[in-house]
Design a protein around this motif. Sequence first.
Motif, mmCIF file in Angstrom:
data_model
loop_
_atom_site.group_PDB
_atom_site.id
_atom_site.type_symbol
_atom_site.label_atom_id
_atom_site.label_comp_id
_atom_site.label_asym_id
_atom_site.label_seq_id
_atom_site.Cartn_x
_atom_site.Cartn_y
_atom_site.Cartn_z
ATOM 1 N N THR A 16 -3.709 -5.870 -2.425
ATOM 2 C CA THR A 16 -3.273 -7.237 -2.192
ATOM 3 C C THR A 16 -4.008 -8.171 -3.147
ATOM 4 O OG1 THR A 16 -2.802 -6.769 0.124
ATOM 5 C CG2 THR A 16 -3.187 -9.081 -0.462
ATOM 6 N N LEU A 17 -3.237 -9.004 -3.836
ATOM 7 C CA LEU A 17 -3.821 -9.999 -4.737
ATOM 8 C C LEU A 17 -4.054 -11.321 -4.023
ATOM 9 C CD1 LEU A 17 -1.629 -9.333 -7.903
ATOM 10 C CD2 LEU A 17 -4.003 -8.626 -7.522
ATOM 11 N N GLY A 18 -3.235 -11.610 -3.016
ATOM 12 C CA GLY A 18 -3.388 -12.856 -2.271
ATOM 13 C C GLY A 18 -2.459 -12.885 -1.069
ATOM 14 N N LYS A 19 -2.807 -13.750 -0.090
ATOM 15 C CA LYS A 19 -2.008 -13.915 1.129
ATOM 16 C C LYS A 19 -1.854 -15.389 1.409
ATOM 17 C CE LYS A 19 -3.781 -9.880 3.575
ATOM 18 N NZ LYS A 19 -4.467 -9.425 4.794
ATOM 19 N N GLY A 20 -0.751 -15.745 2.045
ATOM 20 C CA GLY A 20 -0.524 -17.121 2.453
ATOM 21 C C GLY A 20 0.228 -17.148 3.765
ATOM 22 N N ALA A 21 0.602 -18.353 4.186
ATOM 23 C CA ALA A 21 1.293 -18.514 5.459
ATOM 24 C C ALA A 21 2.693 -17.909 5.439
ATOM 25 C CB ALA A 21 1.375 -19.998 5.806
ATOM 26 N N THR A 22 3.321 -17.847 4.264
ATOM 27 C CA THR A 22 4.708 -17.380 4.195
ATOM 28 C C THR A 22 4.856 -15.981 3.621
ATOM 29 O OG1 THR A 22 5.052 -18.352 2.024
ATOM 30 C CG2 THR A 22 5.578 -19.724 3.926
ATOM 31 N N GLY A 23 3.794 -15.414 3.071
ATOM 32 C CA GLY A 23 3.943 -14.092 2.469
ATOM 33 C C GLY A 23 2.676 -13.553 1.856
ATOM 34 N N ILE A 24 2.862 -12.635 0.918
ATOM 35 C CA ILE A 24 1.744 -11.892 0.343
ATOM 36 C C ILE A 24 2.099 -11.522 -1.102
ATOM 37 C CG2 ILE A 24 2.648 -9.674 1.171
ATOM 38 C CD1 ILE A 24 -0.245 -8.870 1.823
ATOM 39 N N THR A 25 1.092 -11.391 -1.957
ATOM 40 C CA THR A 25 1.291 -10.906 -3.320
ATOM 41 C C THR A 25 0.494 -9.623 -3.475
ATOM 42 O OG1 THR A 25 1.580 -13.153 -4.159
ATOM 43 C CG2 THR A 25 1.090 -11.452 -5.776
ATOM 44 N N LYS A 26 1.183 -8.570 -3.922
ATOM 45 C CA LYS A 26 0.558 -7.264 -4.073
ATOM 46 C C LYS A 26 0.811 -6.738 -5.484
ATOM 47 C CE LYS A 26 0.389 -4.520 -0.340
ATOM 48 N NZ LYS A 26 -0.958 -4.763 0.040
ATOM 49 N N ILE A 27 -0.020 -5.812 -5.910
ATOM 50 C CA ILE A 27 0.236 -5.117 -7.168
ATOM 51 C C ILE A 27 1.300 -4.069 -6.906
ATOM 52 C CG2 ILE A 27 -0.715 -3.448 -8.804
ATOM 53 C CD1 ILE A 27 -3.180 -5.062 -8.993
ATOM 54 N N GLY A 28 2.251 -3.955 -7.837
ATOM 55 C CA GLY A 28 3.269 -2.913 -7.790
ATOM 56 C C GLY A 28 3.098 -2.016 -9.006
ATOM 57 N N LEU A 29 3.143 -0.714 -8.812
ATOM 58 C CA LEU A 29 2.966 0.250 -9.899
ATOM 59 C C LEU A 29 4.241 1.056 -10.082
ATOM 60 C CD1 LEU A 29 1.087 1.847 -11.906
ATOM 61 C CD2 LEU A 29 0.624 3.361 -9.986
ATOM 62 N N ASP A 30 4.760 1.076 -11.323
ATOM 63 C CA ASP A 30 5.900 1.931 -11.654
ATOM 64 C C ASP A 30 5.324 3.327 -11.919
ATOM 65 O OD1 ASP A 30 7.884 3.441 -12.951
ATOM 66 O OD2 ASP A 30 8.739 1.674 -13.922
ATOM 67 N N PRO A 31 5.584 4.306 -11.045
ATOM 68 C CA PRO A 31 4.970 5.626 -11.195
ATOM 69 C C PRO A 31 5.423 6.372 -12.454
ATOM 70 C CG PRO A 31 6.538 5.650 -9.382
ATOM 71 C CD PRO A 31 6.444 4.230 -9.865
ATOM 72 N N GLU A 32 6.576 6.005 -13.008
ATOM 73 C CA GLU A 32 7.067 6.693 -14.207
ATOM 74 C C GLU A 32 6.410 6.184 -15.487
ATOM 75 O OE1 GLU A 32 11.325 6.760 -14.388
ATOM 76 O OE2 GLU A 32 11.497 7.397 -12.312
ATOM 77 N N THR A 33 6.202 4.857 -15.579
ATOM 78 C CA THR A 33 5.685 4.270 -16.820
ATOM 79 C C THR A 33 4.228 3.844 -16.724
ATOM 80 O OG1 THR A 33 6.295 2.001 -16.224
ATOM 81 C CG2 THR A 33 7.982 3.356 -17.343
ATOM 82 N N GLY A 34 3.712 3.701 -15.481
ATOM 83 C CA GLY A 34 2.346 3.201 -15.298
ATOM 84 C C GLY A 34 2.254 1.687 -15.362
ATOM 85 N N GLU A 35 3.399 0.997 -15.567
ATOM 86 C CA GLU A 35 3.395 -0.467 -15.626
ATOM 87 C C GLU A 35 2.982 -1.046 -14.280
ATOM 88 O OE1 GLU A 35 6.485 -4.036 -16.725
ATOM 89 O OE2 GLU A 35 7.240 -2.361 -15.554
ATOM 90 N N ARG A 36 2.101 -2.039 -14.336
ATOM 91 C CA ARG A 36 1.677 -2.754 -13.131
ATOM 92 C C ARG A 36 2.254 -4.162 -13.174
ATOM 93 N NH1 ARG A 36 -4.219 -2.702 -11.537
ATOM 94 N NH2 ARG A 36 -4.258 -4.315 -13.104
#
Length: 119
Positions: A16-36
């Motif tokens: 988790t990168l951050g949280k707020g009253a309406t939602g959340i921001t998380k890191i997403g990882l593409d398992p095929e390319t390694g892109e974050r």
Amino acid sequence: MSSKSLKIGKYVLGKTLGKGATGITKIGLDPETGERIALKIIYLDVDKDERKKRIRAFDTEYKMLKAIAHNNVLKLKFIDFECQVPQLNGSSKLACVLGLELAKKWRIDGPFAISRQVL
């Protein structure tokens, strides 16, 4: 990657990168390319009026991100206005999701100082 990894589309949810009253921001990882990327998740499991308010705010943010090109602004990769976001208990929540490219500088140097942040 474990078989129990939570995913949004092709992206495995990370820390988790951050949280707020309406939602959340998380890191997403593409398992095929390694892109974050950063996945900004706005929960829509609220009453009708609050849902409309959140979608309007989300739409405004999306339009601004689409229009801005600057090194200190994360680039928009994709948007999903009605995504099913997995939960730890196996159910899912309806949400809006912004997929944002993590800037190369952020990956190397960490987040920008508050005085340099645009978003």
